[in-house]
Design a protein around this motif. Structure first.
Motif, PDB file in Angstrom:
ATOM      1  N   MET A   1     -42.231  -6.144-105.676  1.00  0.00           N
ATOM      2  CA  MET A   1     -41.573  -6.097-104.376  1.00  0.00           C
ATOM      3  C   MET A   1     -41.993  -7.299-103.551  1.00  0.00           C
ATOM      4  SD  MET A   1     -41.706  -3.161-101.448  1.00  0.00           S
ATOM      5  CE  MET A   1     -43.478  -3.316-101.240  1.00  0.00           C
ATOM      6  N   THR A   2     -41.023  -7.992-102.964  1.00  0.00           N
ATOM      7  CA  THR A   2     -41.313  -9.140-102.116  1.00  0.00           C
ATOM      8  C   THR A   2     -41.347  -8.707-100.657  1.00  0.00           C
ATOM      9  OG1 THR A   2     -40.274 -10.681-103.654  1.00  0.00           O
ATOM     10  CG2 THR A   2     -40.568 -11.427-101.400  1.00  0.00           C
ATOM     11  N   VAL A   3     -42.423  -9.067 -99.985  1.00  0.00           N
ATOM     12  CA  VAL A   3     -42.587  -8.789 -98.564  1.00  0.00           C
ATOM     13  C   VAL A   3     -42.668 -10.121 -97.831  1.00  0.00           C
ATOM     14  CG1 VAL A   3     -43.982  -7.659 -96.800  1.00  0.00           C
ATOM     15  CG2 VAL A   3     -43.869  -6.681 -99.098  1.00  0.00           C
ATOM     16  N   LEU A   4     -41.857 -10.285 -96.811  1.00  0.00           N
ATOM     17  CA  LEU A   4     -41.902 -11.468 -95.964  1.00  0.00           C
ATOM     18  C   LEU A   4     -42.715 -11.149 -94.722  1.00  0.00           C
ATOM     19  CD1 LEU A   4     -40.922 -14.368 -95.250  1.00  0.00           C
ATOM     20  CD2 LEU A   4     -38.962 -13.283 -94.110  1.00  0.00           C
ATOM     21  N   VAL A   5     -43.700 -11.980 -94.427  1.00  0.00           N
ATOM     22  CA  VAL A   5     -44.552 -11.798 -93.256  1.00  0.00           C
ATOM     23  C   VAL A   5     -44.330 -12.973 -92.322  1.00  0.00           C
ATOM     24  CG1 VAL A   5     -46.906 -11.547 -92.382  1.00  0.00           C
ATOM     25  CG2 VAL A   5     -46.285 -10.557 -94.606  1.00  0.00           C
ATOM     26  N   THR A   6     -43.840 -12.717 -91.116  1.00  0.00           N
ATOM     27  CA  THR A   6     -43.714 -13.784 -90.124  1.00  0.00           C
ATOM     28  C   THR A   6     -45.002 -13.848 -89.310  1.00  0.00           C
ATOM     29  OG1 THR A   6     -42.826 -12.504 -88.265  1.00  0.00           O
ATOM     30  CG2 THR A   6     -41.258 -13.195 -89.969  1.00  0.00           C
ATOM     31  N   GLY A   7     -45.298 -15.041 -88.778  1.00  0.00           N
ATOM     32  CA  GLY A   7     -46.576 -15.213 -88.096  1.00  0.00           C
ATOM     33  C   GLY A   7     -47.733 -15.107 -89.066  1.00  0.00           C
ATOM     34  N   ALA A   8     -47.529 -15.597 -90.301  1.00  0.00           N
ATOM     35  CA  ALA A   8     -48.489 -15.372 -91.381  1.00  0.00           C
ATOM     36  C   ALA A   8     -49.794 -16.120 -91.183  1.00  0.00           C
ATOM     37  CB  ALA A   8     -47.858 -15.773 -92.718  1.00  0.00           C
ATOM     38  N   ALA A  19     -54.075  -8.441 -97.448  1.00  0.00           N
ATOM     39  CA  ALA A  19     -54.046  -7.054 -97.918  1.00  0.00           C
ATOM     40  C   ALA A  19     -52.848  -6.790 -98.828  1.00  0.00           C
ATOM     41  CB  ALA A  19     -54.019  -6.105 -96.720  1.00  0.00           C
ATOM     42  N   LEU A  20     -51.693  -7.327 -98.495  1.00  0.00           N
ATOM     43  CA  LEU A  20     -50.510  -7.148 -99.325  1.00  0.00           C
ATOM     44  C   LEU A  20     -50.690  -7.807-100.687  1.00  0.00           C
ATOM     45  CD1 LEU A  20     -47.757  -7.803 -96.633  1.00  0.00           C
ATOM     46  CD2 LEU A  20     -48.141  -5.623 -97.817  1.00  0.00           C
ATOM     47  N   ALA A  21     -51.212  -9.033-100.679  1.00  0.00           N
ATOM     48  CA  ALA A  21     -51.422  -9.740-101.950  1.00  0.00           C
ATOM     49  C   ALA A  21     -52.464  -9.029-102.803  1.00  0.00           C
ATOM     50  CB  ALA A  21     -51.843 -11.186-101.680  1.00  0.00           C
ATOM     51  N   ALA A  22     -53.505  -8.473-102.166  1.00  0.00           N
ATOM     52  CA  ALA A  22     -54.577  -7.819-102.903  1.00  0.00           C
ATOM     53  C   ALA A  22     -54.078  -6.585-103.645  1.00  0.00           C
ATOM     54  CB  ALA A  22     -55.709  -7.438-101.956  1.00  0.00           C
ATOM     55  N   ARG A  23     -53.056  -5.952-103.136  1.00  0.00           N
ATOM     56  CA  ARG A  23     -52.544  -4.759-103.813  1.00  0.00           C
ATOM     57  C   ARG A  23     -51.402  -5.083-104.780  1.00  0.00           C
ATOM     58  NH1 ARG A  23     -49.250  -1.113 -99.349  1.00  0.00           N
ATOM     59  NH2 ARG A  23     -47.293  -2.267 -99.429  1.00  0.00           N
ATOM     60  N   GLY A  24     -51.056  -6.355-104.897  1.00  0.00           N
ATOM     61  CA  GLY A  24     -50.103  -6.760-105.914  1.00  0.00           C
ATOM     62  C   GLY A  24     -48.701  -7.063-105.450  1.00  0.00           C
ATOM     63  N   ASP A  25     -48.441  -7.018-104.154  1.00  0.00           N
ATOM     64  CA  ASP A  25     -47.108  -7.371-103.665  1.00  0.00           C
ATOM     65  C   ASP A  25     -46.893  -8.878-103.759  1.00  0.00           C
ATOM     66  OD1 ASP A  25     -46.431  -4.770-103.031  1.00  0.00           O
ATOM     67  OD2 ASP A  25     -47.096  -4.929-100.954  1.00  0.00           O
ATOM     68  N   GLN A  26     -45.642  -9.260-103.953  1.00  0.00           N
ATOM     69  CA  GLN A  26     -45.261 -10.664-103.853  1.00  0.00           C
ATOM     70  C   GLN A  26     -45.078 -10.969-102.369  1.00  0.00           C
ATOM     71  OE1 GLN A  26     -44.950 -12.946-106.360  1.00  0.00           O
ATOM     72  NE2 GLN A  26     -44.530 -14.520-104.832  1.00  0.00           N
ATOM     73  N   VAL A  27     -45.873 -11.879-101.830  1.00  0.00           N
ATOM     74  CA  VAL A  27     -45.880 -12.142-100.395  1.00  0.00           C
ATOM     75  C   VAL A  27     -45.424 -13.566-100.126  1.00  0.00           C
ATOM     76  CG1 VAL A  27     -47.236 -12.075 -98.267  1.00  0.00           C
ATOM     77  CG2 VAL A  27     -47.855 -10.575-100.180  1.00  0.00           C
ATOM     78  N   VAL A  73     -35.715 -15.952-100.838  1.00  0.00           N
ATOM     79  CA  VAL A  73     -36.775 -14.990-101.129  1.00  0.00           C
ATOM     80  C   VAL A  73     -36.236 -13.592-101.379  1.00  0.00           C
ATOM     81  CG1 VAL A  73     -38.819 -13.887-100.129  1.00  0.00           C
ATOM     82  CG2 VAL A  73     -38.465 -16.336 -99.825  1.00  0.00           C
ATOM     83  N   ARG A  74     -35.174 -13.243-100.667  1.00  0.00           N
ATOM     84  CA  ARG A  74     -34.559 -11.908-100.748  1.00  0.00           C
ATOM     85  C   ARG A  74     -35.611 -10.795-100.599  1.00  0.00           C
ATOM     86  NH1 ARG A  74     -29.436 -12.079-102.002  1.00  0.00           N
ATOM     87  NH2 ARG A  74     -29.402  -9.870-102.564  1.00  0.00           N
ATOM     88  N   PRO A  75     -36.295 -10.765 -99.451  1.00  0.00           N
ATOM     89  CA  PRO A  75     -37.349  -9.758 -99.269  1.00  0.00           C
ATOM     90  C   PRO A  75     -36.778  -8.354 -99.165  1.00  0.00           C
ATOM     91  CG  PRO A  75     -36.902 -10.863 -97.195  1.00  0.00           C
ATOM     92  CD  PRO A  75     -36.100 -11.588 -98.238  1.00  0.00           C
ATOM     93  N   ARG A  76     -37.481  -7.410 -99.741  1.00  0.00           N
ATOM     94  CA  ARG A  76     -37.098  -6.000 -99.582  1.00  0.00           C
ATOM     95  C   ARG A  76     -37.654  -5.430 -98.280  1.00  0.00           C
ATOM     96  NH1 ARG A  76     -38.747  -2.556-104.575  1.00  0.00           N
ATOM     97  NH2 ARG A  76     -37.890  -0.944-103.223  1.00  0.00           N
ATOM     98  N   ARG A  77     -38.810  -5.956 -97.876  1.00  0.00           N
ATOM     99  CA  ARG A  77     -39.436  -5.498 -96.640  1.00  0.00           C
ATOM    100  C   ARG A  77     -39.880  -6.715 -95.831  1.00  0.00           C
ATOM    101  NH1 ARG A  77     -43.393  -0.623 -98.930  1.00  0.00           N
ATOM    102  NH2 ARG A  77     -41.737   0.637 -99.880  1.00  0.00           N
ATOM    103  N   VAL A  78     -39.907  -6.557 -94.511  1.00  0.00           N
ATOM    104  CA  VAL A  78     -40.315  -7.633 -93.609  1.00  0.00           C
ATOM    105  C   VAL A  78     -41.355  -7.088 -92.637  1.00  0.00           C
ATOM    106  CG1 VAL A  78     -39.578  -9.224 -91.785  1.00  0.00           C
ATOM    107  CG2 VAL A  78     -38.113  -8.853 -93.792  1.00  0.00           C
ATOM    108  N   VAL A  79     -42.460  -7.809 -92.505  1.00  0.00           N
ATOM    109  CA  VAL A  79     -43.462  -7.521 -91.480  1.00  0.00           C
ATOM    110  C   VAL A  79     -43.385  -8.648 -90.462  1.00  0.00           C
ATOM    111  CG1 VAL A  79     -45.891  -7.115 -90.967  1.00  0.00           C
ATOM    112  CG2 VAL A  79     -44.935  -6.350 -93.154  1.00  0.00           C
ATOM    113  N   GLY A 115     -29.355  -9.219 -94.929  1.00  0.00           N
ATOM    114  CA  GLY A 115     -30.075  -9.396 -96.186  1.00  0.00           C
ATOM    115  C   GLY A 115     -30.451  -8.112 -96.878  1.00  0.00           C
ATOM    116  N   ASP A 116     -29.916  -6.978 -96.402  1.00  0.00           N
ATOM    117  CA  ASP A 116     -30.178  -5.672 -97.025  1.00  0.00           C
ATOM    118  C   ASP A 116     -31.677  -5.365 -97.110  1.00  0.00           C
ATOM    119  OD1 ASP A 116     -27.451  -5.110 -97.428  1.00  0.00           O
ATOM    120  OD2 ASP A 116     -27.428  -6.300 -99.267  1.00  0.00           O
ATOM    121  N   VAL A 117     -32.412  -5.714 -96.064  1.00  0.00           N
ATOM    122  CA  VAL A 117     -33.838  -5.377 -95.999  1.00  0.00           C
ATOM    123  C   VAL A 117     -33.976  -3.873 -95.829  1.00  0.00           C
ATOM    124  CG1 VAL A 117     -35.925  -5.609 -94.570  1.00  0.00           C
ATOM    125  CG2 VAL A 117     -34.548  -7.627 -95.150  1.00  0.00           C
TER     126      VAL A 117
END
Length: 320
Positions: A1-8, A19-27, A73-79, A115-117
């Motif tokens: 799963m790809t997560v896009l983080v703004t203000g990264a 934290a997202l990368a540590a649990r295996g998400d594509q960030v 990137v086609r993120p499924r989730r956005v933070v 983008g169907d987030v």
């Protein structure tokens, strides 16, 4: 799963990426590295906390660039954590808040919509409670009397996200952060300002003559709440808002005492009147977040502040 983080590259953003990368998400992250405070701190923060994360330099006002990134990137989730922060700075430079917190937020909403987030989690603030709320602040209290433009933009974000949820079915969750602190924090906030001043032997400006309380919340607890909200699979409403705070307000004088003890030297206090835009007291009612996704802050200031003081000593050295 790809997560896009703004203000990264920001304080909460970099910890969230880690934290997202540590649990295996594509960030994938984005940040404009603006000069509200020294961009070198942001680069060093990323290098220390999340060097493996792909962070693009991009401004939210760049609609074409943002659209291209979403398409790639086609993120499924956005933070969404990017924003122009700071209550007092909003009194000096209001246009920065309109551009980032209003126009930028619309651009993010539009990309999530097209983008169907599946889920947008975005940062709100305890500042939205303004003059209307009585501690402990509950999500059911009114937020239409802000004390600063910054607070007004955050309350507007909640209304905008609600509208997109109703019109387009976008699932969105707003998180009202309460005074977040930790190593690698923002240098314009009290934890770092006070720690650096005490270490350097400079006086601290204590506003409202010290008669203030804050619900100081450690960044690790906040990030646990961000991930808990992001992963929530059984949300009832398309748009929801949650408080993320420590639910334990601390007297400002006590906060300074803990910093002084960690620094090993006395804090020299210069008392000042209340600053425009500030709130006298904040306290989060976190029951809703606890019931929804198990949010349970675990870090008292006696545990969380000494590492902040040590980090200031290590990072800033004699220039603290």
């Amino acid at each position: 799963m790809t997560v896009l983080v703004t203000g990264a590259a920001g304080f909460i953003g970099a910890y969230t990426c880690r934290a997202l990368a540590a649990r295996g998400d594509q960030v994938v992250g984005l940040d404009n590295y603006n000069d509200y405070y020294d961009p070198a701190l942001k680069r060093d923060r990323v290098a220390a906390l999340c060097p493996q994360v792909d962070i693009r330099r991009l401004d939210l006002a760049d609609r074409q660039g943002l659209a291209a990134l979403f398409a790639e990137v086609r993120p499924r989730r956005v933070v969404h954590l990017a924003a122009q922060a700071g209550v007092r700075y909003s009194l000096q430079n209001p246009h920065a808040y309109v551009a980032s917190n209003l126009e930028g937020f619309v651009n993010v909403l539009e990309q999530c919509r097209h983008g169907d987030v599946e889920h947008l989690v975005y940062a709100s603030s305890s500042s939205v409670y303004g003059d209307s709320a009585t501690p402990p602040f509950s999500e059911d209290q009114r937020v239409d009397r802000p004390r600063s433009l910054y607070a007004a933009t955050k309350a507007a974000n909640e209304l905008m996200a609600y509208t997109y949820a109703q019109l387009y079915g976008l699932r969105a969750t707003g998180l009202r952060f309460f005074t977040v602190y930790g190593p690698w924090g923002r240098p314009d906030m009290a934890p770092l300002l006070f720690s650096r001043a005490v270490l350097a032997g400079r006086p601290i400006e204590v506003f409202n003559h010290g008669r203030m309380q804050r619900d100081f919340t450690h960044v690790d607890d906040i990030v646990a709440g961000v991930l808990g909200a992001l992963d929530r699979a059984d949300g009832g409403e398309r748009h929801e808002v949650f408080n993320l705070g420590n639910h334990t307000p601390v007297e400002l004088e006590r906060f300074i005492d803990v910093i002084a003890a960690a620094a090993g030297r006395e804090a020299v206090r210069h008392y000042r009147p209340m600053q425009p835009g500030d709130m006298v007291s904040t306290m989060a009612d976190t029951r809703r977040a606890r019931e929804a996704f198990g949010f349970e802050p675990r870090t008292p200031i006696e545990q969380g502040l000494p590492p902040v003081v040590q980090w200031c000593r290590d990072y800033f050295g004699k220039d603290a």
